[in-house]
Design a protein around this motif. Structure first.
Motif: not given
Length: 152
Positions: A55, A57, A59, A62-63, A65-66, A151-152
């Motif tokens: 952290e 994080t 990109p 983050q992707w 995680h999505a 939550k990143p």
């Protein structure tokens, strides 16, 4: 166990780029994986994954995680562990490579080049190595954050 902050694999280059640009993403490349997960879960197996992340994080994380909702909808359980929250004294077995543990007795160790591209896998059945990874998996799973809460 996943230890890396970026997994730039060719199958994901276009979807990742589309996501970065805020465009429509075609996730059909994930269908073979999600079908496998559904089959395994249907057979009564458990599939769990811990992602150790830095952290803030990247990109890519983050992707990832999505997109994890697709993994979880298929039955996979995923937890996140910020690197700074690793328990004291944790070491990374298998030279810090990612690994999958099968039935508590066999490891598939992923090997990547310096740019994160897959070079193949190695099967490890040494009981001491497997036992070390089982202990680490259990230890990190207990402190990792469930996907819905991270939550990143």
């Amino acid at each position: 166990m996943e230890w890396r902050d970026d997994y730039s694999v060719p199958d994901e280059d276009s979807p990742f780029t589309s996501w970065l640009r805020g465009g429509t993403v075609d996730y059909s490349y994930m269908e073979p994986w999600t079908q496998l997960m559904r089959r395994l879960i249907g057979e009564g197996r458990t599939v769990r994954r811990v992602r150790v992340v830095t952290e803030p994080t990247s990109p890519y994380i983050q992707w990832e995680h999505a997109t994890t909702v697709l993994n979880e909808e298929a039955g996979e359980e995923i937890r996140w562990l910020p690197r700074h929250r690793l328990p004291e004294g944790v070491t990374f077995p298998l030279a810090g490579n990612d690994w999958w543990l099968y039935d508590g007795r066999l490891l598939s160790v992923g090997h990547l080049d310096s740019e994160g591209r897959g070079l193949g896998s190695e099967i490890v059945e040494d009981p001491d190595t497997v036992a070390e990874c089982v202990r680490l998996r259990d230890r990190l799973w207990a402190v990792a954050i469930p996907h819905a809460e991270y939550k990143p």
